[in-house]
Design a protein around this motif. Structure first.
Motif, PDB file in Angstrom:
ATOM      1  N   UNK A  46       0.840  -1.201   0.000  1.00  0.00           N
ATOM      2  CA  UNK A  46       0.000   0.000   0.000  1.00  0.00           C
ATOM      3  C   UNK A  46       0.875   1.250   0.000  1.00  0.00           C
ATOM      4  N   UNK A  47       1.965   1.218   0.789  1.00  0.00           N
ATOM      5  CA  UNK A  47       2.905   2.351   0.792  1.00  0.00           C
ATOM      6  C   UNK A  47       3.535   2.551  -0.578  1.00  0.00           C
ATOM      7  N   UNK A  48       3.969   1.413  -1.161  1.00  0.00           N
ATOM      8  CA  UNK A  48       4.577   1.479  -2.500  1.00  0.00           C
ATOM      9  C   UNK A  48       3.555   1.992  -3.509  1.00  0.00           C
ATOM     10  N   UNK A  49       2.314   1.444  -3.437  1.00  0.00           N
ATOM     11  CA  UNK A  49       1.265   1.891  -4.364  1.00  0.00           C
ATOM     12  C   UNK A  49       0.968   3.371  -4.163  1.00  0.00           C
ATOM     13  N   UNK A  50       0.946   3.798  -2.878  1.00  0.00           N
ATOM     14  CA  UNK A  50       0.698   5.210  -2.592  1.00  0.00           C
ATOM     15  C   UNK A  50       1.834   6.071  -3.156  1.00  0.00           C
ATOM     16  N   UNK A  51       3.078   5.617  -2.895  1.00  0.00           N
ATOM     17  CA  UNK A  51       4.233   6.348  -3.439  1.00  0.00           C
ATOM     18  C   UNK A  51       4.205   6.335  -4.959  1.00  0.00           C
ATOM     19  N   UNK A  52       3.844   5.193  -5.538  1.00  0.00           N
ATOM     20  CA  UNK A  52       3.781   5.083  -6.995  1.00  0.00           C
ATOM     21  C   UNK A  52       2.711   6.024  -7.547  1.00  0.00           C
ATOM     22  N   UNK A  53       1.552   6.076  -6.890  1.00  0.00           N
ATOM     23  CA  UNK A  53       0.478   6.969  -7.337  1.00  0.00           C
ATOM     24  C   UNK A  53       0.933   8.419  -7.226  1.00  0.00           C
ATOM     25  N   UNK A  54       1.604   8.733  -6.087  1.00  0.00           N
ATOM     26  CA  UNK A  54       2.118  10.092  -5.897  1.00  0.00           C
ATOM     27  C   UNK A  54       3.178  10.405  -6.953  1.00  0.00           C
ATOM     28  N   UNK A  55       4.086   9.428  -7.186  1.00  0.00           N
ATOM     29  CA  UNK A  55       5.121   9.598  -8.198  1.00  0.00           C
ATOM     30  C   UNK A  55       4.502   9.771  -9.586  1.00  0.00           C
ATOM     31  N   UNK A  56       3.479   8.954  -9.858  1.00  0.00           N
ATOM     32  CA  UNK A  56       2.786   9.030 -11.156  1.00  0.00           C
ATOM     33  C   UNK A  56       2.153  10.401 -11.333  1.00  0.00           C
ATOM     34  N   UNK A  58       3.097  13.165  -9.821  1.00  0.00           N
ATOM     35  CA  UNK A  58       4.199  14.124  -9.976  1.00  0.00           C
ATOM     36  C   UNK A  58       4.759  14.067 -11.398  1.00  0.00           C
ATOM     37  N   UNK A  59       4.978  12.848 -11.909  1.00  0.00           N
ATOM     38  CA  UNK A  59       5.491  12.693 -13.283  1.00  0.00           C
ATOM     39  C   UNK A  59       4.494  13.279 -14.274  1.00  0.00           C
ATOM     40  N   UNK A  60       3.199  12.979 -14.108  1.00  0.00           N
ATOM     41  CA  UNK A  60       2.182  13.524 -15.013  1.00  0.00           C
ATOM     42  C   UNK A  60       2.161  15.044 -14.957  1.00  0.00           C
ATOM     43  N   UNK A  61       2.272  15.590 -13.709  1.00  0.00           N
ATOM     44  CA  UNK A  61       2.280  17.041 -13.547  1.00  0.00           C
ATOM     45  C   UNK A  61       3.499  17.633 -14.264  1.00  0.00           C
ATOM     46  N   UNK A  62       4.656  16.992 -14.096  1.00  0.00           N
ATOM     47  CA  UNK A  62       5.869  17.489 -14.763  1.00  0.00           C
ATOM     48  C   UNK A  62       5.753  17.364 -16.278  1.00  0.00           C
ATOM     49  N   UNK A  63       5.219  16.233 -16.763  1.00  0.00           N
ATOM     50  CA  UNK A  63       5.042  16.081 -18.212  1.00  0.00           C
ATOM     51  C   UNK A  63       4.046  17.116 -18.748  1.00  0.00           C
ATOM     52  N   UNK A  64       2.987  17.393 -17.958  1.00  0.00           N
ATOM     53  CA  UNK A  64       2.043  18.437 -18.370  1.00  0.00           C
ATOM     54  C   UNK A  64       2.759  19.780 -18.482  1.00  0.00           C
ATOM     55  N   UNK A  65       3.632  20.053 -17.500  1.00  0.00           N
ATOM     56  CA  UNK A  65       4.406  21.301 -17.540  1.00  0.00           C
ATOM     57  C   UNK A  65       5.328  21.326 -18.762  1.00  0.00           C
TER      58      UNK A  65
END
Length: 172
Positions: A46-56, A58-65
């Motif tokens: 769950x921690x990994x999934x949460x971190x992965x979702x947060x990372x995803x 963040x990555x999506x936000x950066x790619x949008x930028x």
């Protein structure tokens, strides 16, 4: 004997029961331990999934930028390309105007040369005619001058003769 066998069987059954109780207890303990470990693994997942979702995110936000920056760059590039094309079109029109003027000047220069050549030929022909006429006039003047010189010489001789005669008459 049968009681003894029965007691022995009972004893064996009790031993088996104890062993089964112990196995059940160990199995329950093992089950709890495995369950606790799976709970721990689940929490880690769950921690990994949460971190992965947060990372995803963040990555999506950066790619949008990055996408927005690329869109801005592409827009600026398209605008710059249009500006450059507009300027080159303006330069092309100016060159066409210069080339047209240059062609016009060449045509005018060619026409001027032809007119000048024609005028020069007319002037040369006229000059030749004038030269011939002047030469003829000089020849006429020379001839006349030679005649006049001859006449003047004759007149000078006569005058000299007359003066000589007057001097002789004076001396007589």
């Amino acid at each position: 004997m049968s009681e003894q066998i029965l007691n022995q069987i009972l004893s064996e059954i009790q031993t088996v029961n104890q062993r089964l109780d112990r196995i059940e207890s160990e199995q329950a303990s093992f089950k709890q331990d495995v369950s606790r470990r799976f709970d721990h693994v689940d929490r880690r997942f769950e921690g990994i999934e949460s971190e992965q979702a947060s990372f995803k995110q963040d990555v999506n936000r950066r790619f949008d930028h990055v996408d927005r920056r690329f869109e801005g760059i592409e827009s600026e590039q398209a605008s710059f390309k249009q500006d450059v094309n507009r300027r080159f079109d303006h330069v092309d029109r100016r060159f066409e105007g210069i080339e047209s003027e240059q062609k016009s000047l060449r045509d005018e220069l060619r026409e001027f040369r032809e007119e000048t050549r024609t005028d020069l030929q007319v002037l040369k022909a006229g000059q030749t005619g004038i030269r011939n006429e002047i030469t003829d006039r000089f020849n006429e003047v020379k001839t006349t001058l030679n005649r006049h010189e001859y006449s003047i010489e004759i007149l000078n001789r006569r005058q000299f003769q007359l003066e000589a005669d007057v001097e002789q008459l004076k001396h007589r």
